[in-house]
Structures are given as C-alpha cells and as structure tokens.
Design a protein around this motif. Structure first.
Motif, mmCIF file in Angstrom:
data_model
loop_
_atom_site.group_PDB
_atom_site.id
_atom_site.type_symbol
_atom_site.label_atom_id
_atom_site.label_comp_id
_atom_site.label_asym_id
_atom_site.label_seq_id
_atom_site.Cartn_x
_atom_site.Cartn_y
_atom_site.Cartn_z
ATOM 1 N N TYR A 1 124.591 24.161 32.191
ATOM 2 C CA TYR A 1 124.822 23.992 33.630
ATOM 3 C C TYR A 1 126.296 23.775 34.003
ATOM 4 N N ARG A 2 127.208 23.894 33.051
ATOM 5 C CA ARG A 2 128.631 23.719 33.375
ATOM 6 C C ARG A 2 129.285 25.076 33.561
ATOM 7 N N ASN A 3 129.743 25.353 34.774
ATOM 8 C CA ASN A 3 130.432 26.604 35.069
ATOM 9 C C ASN A 3 131.898 26.518 34.664
ATOM 10 N N ILE A 4 132.516 27.663 34.461
ATOM 11 C CA ILE A 4 133.979 27.762 34.381
ATOM 12 C C ILE A 4 134.424 28.183 35.773
ATOM 13 N N ASN B 1 137.551 16.810 48.880
ATOM 14 C CA ASN B 1 138.813 17.367 48.392
ATOM 15 C C ASN B 1 139.267 18.475 49.335
ATOM 16 N N TYR B 2 140.396 18.274 49.987
ATOM 17 C CA TYR B 2 140.891 19.243 50.971
ATOM 18 C C TYR B 2 141.510 20.478 50.322
ATOM 19 N N ARG B 3 141.658 20.466 49.001
ATOM 20 C CA ARG B 3 142.269 21.618 48.332
ATOM 21 C C ARG B 3 141.304 22.323 47.383
ATOM 22 N N GLN B 4 140.015 22.091 47.545
ATOM 23 C CA GLN B 4 139.072 22.698 46.605
ATOM 24 C C GLN B 4 137.824 23.198 47.313
ATOM 25 N N ASN B 5 137.541 24.478 47.148
ATOM 26 C CA ASN B 5 136.245 25.041 47.502
ATOM 27 C C ASN B 5 135.461 25.221 46.216
ATOM 28 N N TYR B 6 134.257 24.699 46.169
ATOM 29 C CA TYR B 6 133.445 24.791 44.960
ATOM 30 C C TYR B 6 132.536 26.013 45.072
ATOM 31 N N THR B 7 132.946 27.086 44.406
ATOM 32 C CA THR B 7 132.164 28.312 44.395
ATOM 33 C C THR B 7 131.139 28.255 43.265
ATOM 34 N N ASP B 8 129.905 28.671 43.572
ATOM 35 C CA ASP B 8 128.836 28.677 42.564
ATOM 36 C C ASP B 8 128.675 27.311 41.901
ATOM 37 N N TRP B 9 128.658 26.272 42.705
ATOM 38 C CA TRP B 9 128.488 24.910 42.204
ATOM 39 C C TRP B 9 127.092 24.732 41.588
ATOM 40 N N THR B 10 126.957 23.710 40.758
ATOM 41 C CA THR B 10 125.652 23.352 40.184
ATOM 42 C C THR B 10 125.450 21.848 40.316
ATOM 43 N N LEU B 11 124.205 21.466 40.510
ATOM 44 C CA LEU B 11 123.825 20.059 40.574
ATOM 45 C C LEU B 11 122.655 19.852 39.624
#
Length: 452
Positions: A71-74, A321-331
């Motif tokens: 479940y950990r993306n790069i 975080n104002y400098r990060q978009n989380y693409t294809d996040w996982t929970l």
C-alpha cells in the motif's frame, strides 16, 4: 578463593544483563512506530537488471523497477535510481529514462555517451516524452502505484546501452551501492545478486526469449530512516458523545511557528511562497498550516450510525500542506470489523490481507478522475467517504473504544493515534487504560524474572 570470587561476579553480572535486555525489550514492545511493518512484512521495491544482448564493448540492458509494497506508493517527484559502477563503465544511450548528469565525457571524441558519471542517478521521463525516447512502462514521472492498488502501474522500466563493461558473463561486474531516492529518504538497498536469467514472452506466443544475464536488487523502506516524526495523525468522534478526540499535541513534531502559516495569512496569496521550487519544479520544503499537531495530513474517523445489524463510519482526510497535492493517495486502516465491509460510498476498497486468516485490514483510495487527487491545504484539501459494515455479533461493541481503529496509515506512513484514555466513551463507561495491560504485565514479569 579466586574461583569463588569469579563465580560471585558472574552471578552478579548475568542478572544485570538480563535486566538491561528486559528493559530494552519493553521499550520495543511499547514503541508507537516500528521499522518492521506487520501489515506488509514482505513489501519491498525490487530492481531487476537484464542483459538482453552484447555490444562491441558492453551490453544492452533492460532495468525494471517493481513496487511490491502492498500500500505504499512512490509519489511525485517519483523514483530516482542511483548506483556506482564496478569498473569504468559509461552509459552510451538510454530510452525510457535519463541520467541527471552527463559527467566528464571529454575523453570521447566521436560518440559522446549519455553519461560518464561513475555514480550516475537516473530518473523516469515525464508523460508526453518524445516517442523515440519512450520505452514500455516508462514516462510517468517516476510515480508508481502500490502493488495492491494497481499492479499495472506499479512497474517502471528503461533500457540503456552500457559501454566499457566487458562483453561476457565472466567479464561483466555487477554495479554496487544502489540507492533509491526521489520521493524522500527511508529506502535502503541491498547488494546486487545474480538470479536465474529472466524469460520474456515474444509476439509469437509459442516462443520465448531469455536474457543473457540477470541480477536483482531489493530495497526496503523504514519509517525510522525517513523521519523521526510521523507525517499524519488521527482524530476521533462519535454520535453517542459530544467529545471530539483531536490529534495529540505535537503529534508530528513541534516546529517553530515561523515554519507554518495561518489559514487566513496574506502570505498564501503570494505565488513565490506557495511555489517555492527548484529548477525541476520539485517542492523543496513543506509549508504547513499552523495547527496544534503540526502534521501534513489528518485522518478523522467518526462513528456515525448504529443500526440493528450494521454500523456506519465516516472517514475524512484533510491536507495541511500548502505545497503538496497527494496524487493516488492510499489510506490503510486496521480494525477487527473490516472483515465485514458491506459498502464503501466514494472510495475504492481492497482488503490488504485477503488470504490471511485474520482479514482485519482494508486499503482505501480515491476513485479515478473523481477524488484520487487530494489537493493542497485549503477548501479543496479534503476527501470524505462512508463505510458500512455488518456487525459481528460476537465482538461488536461501542464500549471501551472498540469502534475506533487500531492502526492507520496514509501513503504508507503510520499515523499517530490519540491515547486510548481520551477516546469518546459511552456515557458512564469506564475509561480504557492508556497502555496495553498485557504488554506491561509481560514486561514486569520479565524484569522480575531477570532480578531473581
């Protein structure tokens, strides 16, 4: 007399050593974070080198990166693969990726190599790369999905011609000091190991081709190496209590207030503040919203409804975080009733341990083109869903905080949970003790045994 004195000293030293070992073991058992991930014990990133053909002074190799983590993306800015050549090798040409530096190629007059660095670093090409530079499974900016989420996008590959390396299995020396960089620290790679030559399918399904020589490199992730503090935290609430259990104070470290900004700050209107980037458009440092927990991401778990045969939970993920978009996040959430998930309303869902005897862990991720991108802090910096679970009549209860998760991971990072004695409890219910009694009892017995 000397023998008796030595025996007495030995009888004194051994119990002391046992006591020290017991104390160390207790700290390990009670530690909130672990280098070994019990939810993904065999997860790793495997890098496979296959020599496909020999050239005049070297070979043509295909390098494939497999993200075998459950479940950990790069995530962006993607992988960076580095190594050190064993001899005086150079990269003559490359497709599907590129070296970040050419190095000193002044000795070459005719065919100038792609890179002459002794310790090159290679990155994936971006989407839309020229067609003649593309290769199978390339050109996604180094972003790799987790193996559970999507095996087809958990693989990246490139091909390169290596010169001055030797032209046989006996003369080629394996590179060493492999490094997997890019999305951040935390990965450590073992040495290259020769493996059975890879067999490849061909366009003719009756025929298969085989590599001339193959070796593997295995890289594993440690949250300890990545950061001394977690990057996410969890908060709780429920329909039966007015209490909202927030993230612990300084859950992700207590940075100086100069490193965060308030949500109404005028600084957020300045492009140079939000877009603090290097030349290659990769953010340098996070810019966090000022909170008491100082985390990049907060996950909120709300026990919403208790039906006769089912119960419903609302999950919200908030980006600070104002400098990060989380693409294809996982929970990833661990809870004993997740083996009875009936419906998930606006997230995708997969069991993390579908073949395990205890199927109590679930992975959630965003619907493609709908909520797979968790925007930066602000009005669009959150995604929400609801999960309906069928009750297990033998175990279900709202007492003693049972309805709240045991572990939570966001993008592969274990999140800080509130202390158990602060959970929302049913009226007139006794609070659960903040430390696991069984572990503490084992520690006390172990220490007493050491002293005896």
């Amino acid at each position: 007399m000397e023998f008796d004195s030595g025996k007495q000293q030995q009888n004194y030293v051994i119990p002391q050593l046992k006591l020290v070992a017991s104390i160390v073991l207790c700290f390990i058992l009670l530690s909130p974070a672990e280098a070994f991930d019990p939810l993904d014990p065999t997860g790793n990133v495997t890098i496979r080198w296959d020599i496909m053909s020999w050239t005049a002074d070297g070979y043509l190799a295909t390098v494939t990166i497999f993200n075998l983590q459950a479940y950990r993306n790069i995530i962006y800015p993607g992988w960076t693969l580095g190594w050190t050549w064993a001899k005086k090798e150079v990269i003559m040409t490359m497709v599907g990726a590129q070296a970040t530096e050419q190095g000193d190629c002044s000795k070459f007059k005719l065919a100038i190599p792609h890179s002459c660095k002794r310790n090159p670093e290679v990155v994936d090409l971006m989407p839309g790369a020229p067609y003649n530079m593309q290769y199978t499974n390339c050109c996604r900016g180094g972003v790799l999905a987790s193996w559970t989420q999507d095996p087809t996008t958990a693989v990246s590959a490139f091909q390169m011609a290596v010169g001055k390396s030797g032209t046989s299995n006996k003369t080629v020396k394996l590179p060493n000091n492999y490094k997997l960089l890019g999305p951040g620290p935390g990965y450590s790679c073992g040495p290259a190991k020769l493996v059975r030559a890879t067999v490849y399918p061909t366009t003719d399904h009756r025929r298969k081709s085989q590599a001339l020589m193959s070796w593997n490199v295995t890289c594993t992730y440690s949250q300890f190496l990545a950061s001394k503090n977690p990057s996410c935290c969890v908060s709780f609430s429920s329909f039966y209590s007015d209490t909202i259990t927030g993230c612990p104070t300084c859950a992700c470290g207590c940075q100086n207030n100069d490193t965060c900004v308030k949500s109404d700050s005028k600084l957020l209107k300045l492009p140079e503040i939000l877009n603090n980037t290097k030349k290659d458009n990769i953010p340098t440092t996070p810019l966090l919203q000022c909170t008491h927990h100082m985390c990049h991401v907060r996950i909120h778990w709300h026990v919403k409804v208790n039906y006769k045969d089912y119960w419903r939970v609302k999950i919200a993920i908030i980006n600070f975080n104002y400098r990060q978009n989380y693409t294809d996040w996982t929970l990833v959430v661990q809870h004993p009733n997740l083996n009875n998930v009936t419906q998930v309303y606006s997230f995708e869902y997969k069991p993390v341990l579908p073949y395990d005897s205890i199927n109590d862990t679930a992975m959630f991720y965003g619907l493609k083109y709908y909520n797979d991108l968790l925007m930066q802090a602000g009005p669009q910096g959150n995604v929400q869903s609801e999960v309906l679970m069928k009750k297990d009549k033998n175990t279900f209860t709202l007492k003693q905080g049972w309805a709240f998760p045991r572990r939570v991971y966001f993008n592969g990072e274990e999140c800080m949970l509130p202390p158990p004695d602060s959970y929302p409890f049913l009226p007139n219910s006794a609070h659960q003790l903040p430390i696991n009694i069984s572990i503490m009892t084992a520690c006390i017995i172990l220490m007493l045994f050491s002293i005896w």
